[in-house]
Design an enzyme around this catalytic site. Sequence first.
Site, short mmCIF file in Angstrom:
data_model
loop_
_atom_site.label_atom_id
_atom_site.label_comp_id
_atom_site.label_asym_id
_atom_site.label_seq_id
_atom_site.Cartn_x
_atom_site.Cartn_y
_atom_site.Cartn_z
N ASP A 94 -59.45 64.71 9.39
CA ASP A 94 -59.74 66.01 9.97
C ASP A 94 -61.21 66.34 9.77
O ASP A 94 -61.93 65.67 9.03
CB ASP A 94 -58.87 67.09 9.33
N LYS A 95 -61.63 67.40 10.43
CA LYS A 95 -62.98 67.95 10.30
C LYS A 95 -62.84 69.45 10.11
O LYS A 95 -61.91 70.08 10.63
CB LYS A 95 -63.77 67.62 11.57
N HIS A 96 -63.76 70.02 9.35
CA HIS A 96 -63.76 71.48 9.17
C HIS A 96 -65.18 71.99 9.27
O HIS A 96 -66.11 71.38 8.74
CB HIS A 96 -63.17 71.86 7.81
N SER A 97 -65.34 73.13 9.95
CA SER A 97 -66.64 73.77 10.08
C SER A 97 -66.64 75.08 9.31
O SER A 97 -65.61 75.77 9.23
CB SER A 97 -66.95 74.05 11.56
N THR A 134 -61.07 79.02 16.32
CA THR A 134 -60.48 78.01 17.20
C THR A 134 -59.14 78.46 17.75
O THR A 134 -58.82 78.24 18.92
CB THR A 134 -60.33 76.68 16.43
N ARG A 182 -61.00 88.72 -3.07
CA ARG A 182 -62.44 88.46 -2.99
C ARG A 182 -63.08 89.34 -1.93
O ARG A 182 -64.20 89.84 -2.09
CB ARG A 182 -62.70 86.99 -2.69
N SER A 197 -61.41 77.55 -1.67
CA SER A 197 -60.70 78.17 -0.55
C SER A 197 -60.67 77.24 0.66
O SER A 197 -59.62 77.02 1.28
CB SER A 197 -61.38 79.49 -0.18
N LYS A 201 -56.74 74.41 1.57
CA LYS A 201 -55.97 74.36 2.81
C LYS A 201 -56.08 72.99 3.48
O LYS A 201 -55.10 72.47 4.01
CB LYS A 201 -56.44 75.46 3.76
N LYS A 202 -57.27 72.42 3.48
CA LYS A 202 -57.46 71.11 4.12
C LYS A 202 -56.72 70.01 3.36
O LYS A 202 -56.08 69.14 3.95
CB LYS A 202 -58.95 70.79 4.24
#
Length: 452
Positions: A94-97, A134, A182, A197, A201-202
Amino acid sequence: MSCHRESKLADHFIPQEVIRKKRDGMILSQAEIAYFVDAIAKETISEGQVAAFAMATYFQGMNIEERISLTCAMRDSGDVLNWQDLAFNGPVLDKHSTGGVGDLVSLVLGPIIAACGGYVPMISGRGLGHTGGTLDKLDAIPGYQTQVSNQVFRDSVKEIGLAIIGQSANLAPADKRLYATRDITATVESLDLVTASILSKKLACGLDSLVMDVKTGSGAVMKDLESSIELARSISAVANGAGVKTSCLITDMSQVLATSAGNALEIAETIAFLTGEKRAGRLAEVIYALADEMLLISGLAMSKEEAAKKRMLALDSGAAAQKFAQMVAFLGGPNDLLEQPNKYLPKAEIIKPVFMSESGYLSSMDTRAIGMAVVDLGGGRSKADDKLDYSVGLNQIAQLGQKLDSKTPLCFVHANSEEAFSRAALRIKGAIKLTEDEPKPVSTLYNLETLK
């Protein structure tokens, strides 16, 4: 250091003693962190204690071992997906931004990787503030379901190699409570808590590898390059320490990434990119760099040359576009979205250009302000429960270095009232600066390995 799900958490710790220890700058053990995170998820400690822990961590910080322990404990506070029973013939990645404006990268990148033989279980989020989400973009597609059962999620990944959905209720539940705290205690910016954080999740998605896209610039969470580098290095160290092969790219968000910003408009640009109708320069540069990194880190390609060849074949053959179309149909959207996007994507009543009264080169852009113009049009949220207007936004947005005058538009605004158009036009014109001299080009990509 790597971490594993604890079979039995210690029950002899006292919450205030864990807080005191961190308040005084001491290092917490893996067992102490696991206990405290478990108590956050089970709500056996008070909101005040969660807030005190967040504040103590904000001021005292954590070392890498503590960050790894915190990330793994938050990951293990709920469901952790496992794909082994499906016997995939390729890696799960996967990828995360970290977020931005006009960042539709995931919508193109997931299909490319799936077309190259990867399996991409992409759990994405919604927009809040100036950043687009997204899931909100996918919600612009009639019928598309972003909240599905685990079985439908697994079936989509198995059959297509791709699914882009929202977070389930029991994925990293400790993060949900800690993040909410937070948000109201001014501790969102904590590097340690941001890292945990994002990654909790990832890593709960059962990934073999992960590529992080850390943004920098006026439209990013991390506004300056130094902070972006620090976050990228933290994420890389923690994720690899937790057992998931991870690398980070730092990419520019000092201007809108795509040529559009707004939910349906970004879906339209996604389709145009996948079908080859339009592949804008900076957007393409970021997508290609991330695709190549994902193919390399997962072993789907053995060299940069092979990676570049594979991702272009996936695009130019139509295989990536087909993966996107299959995912949309599988998750409830129309079967012919790629062939007839105008039939399905909502359109605003007013589409008008915005011109500058003077001429000059576009030298700088307050990207956050541009994002807030889209929010003000109705395309984003001021509060978590705001309803969106998927038709509104901006397109044909000018890029830094472009020459503008009274006949060359800065962008086109898509609005549903003249009043909304006028407000957006004022915001957008106030967010840019023109100069007489052509500015130096802005770097799109930063190599983490060569940055000090």
